[in-house]
Design a protein around this motif. Structure first.
Motif, PDB file in Angstrom:
ATOM      1  N   SER A  81       0.808  -1.234   0.000  1.00 21.36           N
ATOM      2  CA  SER A  81       0.000   0.000   0.000  1.00 21.36           C
ATOM      3  C   SER A  81       0.835   1.276   0.000  1.00 21.36           C
ATOM      4  CB  SER A  81      -0.891   0.051   1.243  1.00 21.36           C
ATOM      5  OG  SER A  81      -1.646  -1.098   1.327  1.00 21.36           O
ATOM      6  N   THR A  82       1.969   1.244   0.693  1.00 24.57           N
ATOM      7  CA  THR A  82       2.709   2.486   0.948  1.00 24.57           C
ATOM      8  C   THR A  82       4.148   2.376   0.455  1.00 24.57           C
ATOM      9  OG1 THR A  82       1.365   2.945   2.896  1.00 24.57           O
ATOM     10  CG2 THR A  82       3.504   4.037   2.791  1.00 24.57           C
ATOM     11  N   VAL A  83       4.558   3.395  -0.299  1.00 23.06           N
ATOM     12  CA  VAL A  83       5.951   3.493  -0.749  1.00 23.06           C
ATOM     13  C   VAL A  83       6.632   4.541   0.123  1.00 23.06           C
ATOM     14  CG1 VAL A  83       7.465   4.208  -2.640  1.00 23.06           C
ATOM     15  CG2 VAL A  83       5.407   2.860  -3.134  1.00 23.06           C
ATOM     16  N   VAL A  84       7.734   4.166   0.757  1.00 22.85           N
ATOM     17  CA  VAL A  84       8.535   5.121   1.526  1.00 22.85           C
ATOM     18  C   VAL A  84       9.733   5.484   0.656  1.00 22.85           C
ATOM     19  CG1 VAL A  84       9.896   5.493   3.618  1.00 22.85           C
ATOM     20  CG2 VAL A  84       7.793   4.124   3.721  1.00 22.85           C
ATOM     21  N   TYR A  85       9.752   6.732   0.176  1.00 26.15           N
ATOM     22  CA  TYR A  85      10.829   7.171  -0.712  1.00 26.15           C
ATOM     23  C   TYR A  85      11.885   7.921   0.091  1.00 26.15           C
ATOM     24  CZ  TYR A  85      13.564   9.846  -3.934  1.00 26.15           C
ATOM     25  OH  TYR A  85      14.650  10.392  -4.587  1.00 26.15           O
ATOM     26  N   LEU A  86      13.142   7.531  -0.076  1.00 28.60           N
ATOM     27  CA  LEU A  86      14.235   8.181   0.654  1.00 28.60           C
ATOM     28  C   LEU A  86      14.992   9.150  -0.242  1.00 28.60           C
ATOM     29  CD1 LEU A  86      13.711   5.697   2.539  1.00 28.60           C
ATOM     30  CD2 LEU A  86      16.125   5.803   3.110  1.00 28.60           C
ATOM     31  N   GLN A  87      15.065  10.392   0.214  1.00 30.58           N
ATOM     32  CA  GLN A  87      15.870  11.420  -0.445  1.00 30.58           C
ATOM     33  C   GLN A  87      17.012  11.771   0.511  1.00 30.58           C
ATOM     34  OE1 GLN A  87      15.357  12.867  -3.568  1.00 30.58           O
ATOM     35  NE2 GLN A  87      17.274  13.941  -3.267  1.00 30.58           N
ATOM     36  N   PRO A  88      18.262  11.377   0.184  1.00 32.68           N
ATOM     37  CA  PRO A  88      19.357  11.701   1.107  1.00 32.68           C
ATOM     38  C   PRO A  88      19.502  13.210   1.260  1.00 32.68           C
ATOM     39  CG  PRO A  88      20.072  10.105  -0.549  1.00 32.68           C
ATOM     40  CD  PRO A  88      18.731  10.630  -0.986  1.00 32.68           C
ATOM     41  N   ALA A  89      19.777  13.655   2.479  1.00 30.10           N
ATOM     42  CA  ALA A  89      19.843  15.090   2.764  1.00 30.10           C
ATOM     43  C   ALA A  89      20.962  15.779   1.999  1.00 30.10           C
ATOM     44  CB  ALA A  89      20.024  15.294   4.268  1.00 30.10           C
ATOM     45  N   ASN A  90      21.936  15.000   1.532  1.00 32.74           N
ATOM     46  CA  ASN A  90      23.073  15.621   0.832  1.00 32.74           C
ATOM     47  C   ASN A  90      23.040  15.352  -0.674  1.00 32.74           C
ATOM     48  OD1 ASN A  90      23.595  12.893   0.946  1.00 32.74           O
ATOM     49  ND2 ASN A  90      25.793  13.135   1.316  1.00 32.74           N
ATOM     50  N   SER A  91      21.859  14.995  -1.178  1.00 33.28           N
ATOM     51  CA  SER A  91      21.781  14.698  -2.612  1.00 33.28           C
ATOM     52  C   SER A  91      20.759  15.591  -3.301  1.00 33.28           C
ATOM     53  CB  SER A  91      21.386  13.236  -2.819  1.00 33.28           C
ATOM     54  OG  SER A  91      21.020  13.019  -4.159  1.00 33.28           O
ATOM     55  N   ARG A  92      21.100  16.020  -4.513  1.00 33.09           N
ATOM     56  CA  ARG A  92      20.164  16.821  -5.317  1.00 33.09           C
ATOM     57  C   ARG A  92      19.485  15.956  -6.369  1.00 33.09           C
ATOM     58  NH1 ARG A  92      20.955  22.466  -4.487  1.00 33.09           N
ATOM     59  NH2 ARG A  92      21.779  22.553  -2.380  1.00 33.09           N
ATOM     60  N   ALA A  93      19.858  14.688  -6.430  1.00 34.39           N
ATOM     61  CA  ALA A  93      19.292  13.819  -7.476  1.00 34.39           C
ATOM     62  C   ALA A  93      18.011  13.169  -6.973  1.00 34.39           C
ATOM     63  CB  ALA A  93      20.309  12.742  -7.840  1.00 34.39           C
ATOM     64  N   PHE A  94      17.007  13.175  -7.837  1.00 29.06           N
ATOM     65  CA  PHE A  94      15.749  12.507  -7.493  1.00 29.06           C
ATOM     66  C   PHE A  94      15.771  11.130  -8.153  1.00 29.06           C
ATOM     67  CE2 PHE A  94      11.233  11.525  -8.190  1.00 29.06           C
ATOM     68  CZ  PHE A  94      10.778  11.637  -6.886  1.00 29.06           C
ATOM     69  N   ALA A  95      15.524  10.085  -7.358  1.00 31.33           N
ATOM     70  CA  ALA A  95      15.798   8.745  -7.865  1.00 31.33           C
ATOM     71  C   ALA A  95      14.580   7.951  -8.323  1.00 31.33           C
ATOM     72  CB  ALA A  95      16.545   7.940  -6.783  1.00 31.33           C
ATOM     73  N   LEU A  96      13.384   8.439  -8.063  1.00 29.32           N
ATOM     74  CA  LEU A  96      12.238   7.627  -8.500  1.00 29.32           C
ATOM     75  C   LEU A  96      12.130   7.681 -10.021  1.00 29.32           C
ATOM     76  CD1 LEU A  96       9.034   8.070  -6.306  1.00 29.32           C
ATOM     77  CD2 LEU A  96      10.510   6.094  -6.512  1.00 29.32           C
ATOM     78  N   PRO A  97      11.879   6.547 -10.646  1.00 32.40           N
ATOM     79  CA  PRO A  97      11.740   6.554 -12.101  1.00 32.40           C
ATOM     80  C   PRO A  97      10.596   7.462 -12.542  1.00 32.40           C
ATOM     81  CG  PRO A  97      11.799   4.313 -11.240  1.00 32.40           C
ATOM     82  CD  PRO A  97      11.733   5.227 -10.062  1.00 32.40           C
ATOM     83  N   PRO A  98      10.768   8.160 -13.668  1.00 29.76           N
ATOM     84  CA  PRO A  98       9.721   9.075 -14.129  1.00 29.76           C
ATOM     85  C   PRO A  98       8.401   8.333 -14.330  1.00 29.76           C
ATOM     86  CG  PRO A  98      11.465   8.770 -15.790  1.00 29.76           C
ATOM     87  CD  PRO A  98      11.911   8.071 -14.551  1.00 29.76           C
ATOM     88  N   GLY A  99       7.329   8.937 -13.845  1.00 27.95           N
ATOM     89  CA  GLY A  99       6.010   8.350 -14.070  1.00 27.95           C
ATOM     90  C   GLY A  99       5.621   7.278 -13.079  1.00 27.95           C
ATOM     91  N   LEU A 100       6.551   6.874 -12.237  1.00 27.17           N
ATOM     92  CA  LEU A 100       6.223   5.768 -11.325  1.00 27.17           C
ATOM     93  C   LEU A 100       5.042   6.104 -10.420  1.00 27.17           C
ATOM     94  CD1 LEU A 100       7.841   2.995  -9.867  1.00 27.17           C
ATOM     95  CD2 LEU A 100       7.327   4.611  -8.063  1.00 27.17           C
ATOM     96  N   LEU A 101       4.985   7.381  -9.997  1.00 25.73           N
ATOM     97  CA  LEU A 101       3.923   7.764  -9.071  1.00 25.73           C
ATOM     98  C   LEU A 101       2.554   7.729  -9.732  1.00 25.73           C
ATOM     99  CD1 LEU A 101       5.698  10.687  -7.207  1.00 25.73           C
ATOM    100  CD2 LEU A 101       5.426   8.322  -6.492  1.00 25.73           C
ATOM    101  N   HIS A 102       2.536   7.670 -11.062  1.00 24.25           N
ATOM    102  CA  HIS A 102       1.239   7.657 -11.757  1.00 24.25           C
ATOM    103  C   HIS A 102       0.819   6.258 -12.186  1.00 24.25           C
ATOM    104  CE1 HIS A 102       1.423  11.959 -11.643  1.00 24.25           C
ATOM    105  NE2 HIS A 102       2.618  11.914 -12.179  1.00 24.25           N
ATOM    106  N   VAL A 103       1.708   5.296 -12.059  1.00 28.55           N
ATOM    107  CA  VAL A 103       1.367   3.929 -12.482  1.00 28.55           C
ATOM    108  C   VAL A 103       0.301   3.347 -11.556  1.00 28.55           C
ATOM    109  CG1 VAL A 103       2.259   1.577 -12.771  1.00 28.55           C
ATOM    110  CG2 VAL A 103       3.618   3.528 -13.542  1.00 28.55           C
ATOM    111  N   TYR A 104       0.482   3.570 -10.266  1.00 25.04           N
ATOM    112  CA  TYR A 104      -0.486   3.080  -9.278  1.00 25.04           C
ATOM    113  C   TYR A 104      -1.074   4.296  -8.563  1.00 25.04           C
ATOM    114  CZ  TYR A 104       2.092  -1.314  -9.821  1.00 25.04           C
ATOM    115  OH  TYR A 104       2.700  -2.432 -10.325  1.00 25.04           O
TER     116      TYR A 104
END
Ligand SMILES: Nc1nc2c(ncn2[C@@H]2O[C@H](COP(=O)(O)OP(=O)(O)OP(=O)(O)O)[C@@H](O)[C@H]2O)c(=O)[nH]1
Ligand SMILES: [Mg+2]
Length: 184
Positions: A81-104
């Motif tokens: 049900s739940t995706v926990v996405y981690l964004q490191p505090a020292n990173s500017r890169a976003f790692a989730l694949p494009p469009g993933l949030l819209h698939v489900y």
């Protein structure tokens, strides 16, 4: 390699359930998973999906960084049900694949800033990066080195398992879950 843990081991938090951690290689998914579960297992590079009891799932960072693994990522998160996405505090890169949030569209995505203890941490930028990529606040600021935010995130994840009908009885829990969140 982190193998699947002993499923017969008694869970400390039986209601800590039904979430999958995703994020870049080295973003701190395994360290955070083990901290949430209060597990003394060693933090090792994750080579394959690790299924903890109660549908708590740790994924390898390659799932988000290599398009060849996007299919594996999508099938891994399909039933959770739940995706926990981690964004490191020292990173500017976003790692989730494009469009993933819209698939489900019905999946809940929780934004976590990890590694807030690092000297080059910039939690505001990390929150902004998540906001820019359609992950809604509140965001949880965490460090497994200091323990910051781990209990608040755990309380919040447990509260998600509470049926709506009994929400009134859980105001105290909901209040705890606001500690460590970053309103954005
Ligand atoms: N300073 C600091 N180091 C951390 C923190 N969380 C994780 N680390 C360290 O960062 C490194 C990577 O952590 P992991 O938990 O293995 O990262 P991961 O996202 O599971 O990485 P993959 O399994 O490769 O996808 C390890 O050396 C951890 O000890 C944190 O909050 N603060
Ligand atoms: Mg890992």
């Amino acid at each position: 390699m982190s193998g699947n843990p002993d499923v017969n081991r008694k869970a400390l938090y039986p209601d800590l359930a039904d979430f999958v951690l995703v994020g870049d290689v080295g973003s701190g998914k395994t360290a955070l998973t083990l901290a949430l579960l209060e597990s003394s297992d060693q933090v090792l590079k994750t080579q394959a999906v690790v299924f903890h009891p109660s549908h708590v799932v740790d994924t390898p960072g390659e799932f988000t960084s290599r398009p060849a693994y996007y299919g594996a990522l999508l099938s891994t998160i399909a039933e959770i049900s739940t995706v926990v996405y981690l964004q490191p505090a020292n990173s500017r890169a976003f790692a989730l694949p494009p469009g993933l949030l819209h698939v489900y569209p019905d999946k809940r995505v929780i934004g976590v800033v990890s590694k807030t203890d690092l000297p080059d941490a910039d939690t505001e930028s990390a929150c902004r990066i998540m906001a820019d990529h359609n992950i809604s606040p509140p965001y949880f600021l965490t460090s497994t080195a200091t323990g910051e935010g781990v209990a608040a995130l755990r309380s919040f994840l447990i509260s998600l398992q509470t049926p709506d009908a009994s929400m009134g009885a859980c105001e105290e829990r909901a209040e705890q879950a606001t500690v460590g969140e970053n309103e954005y």
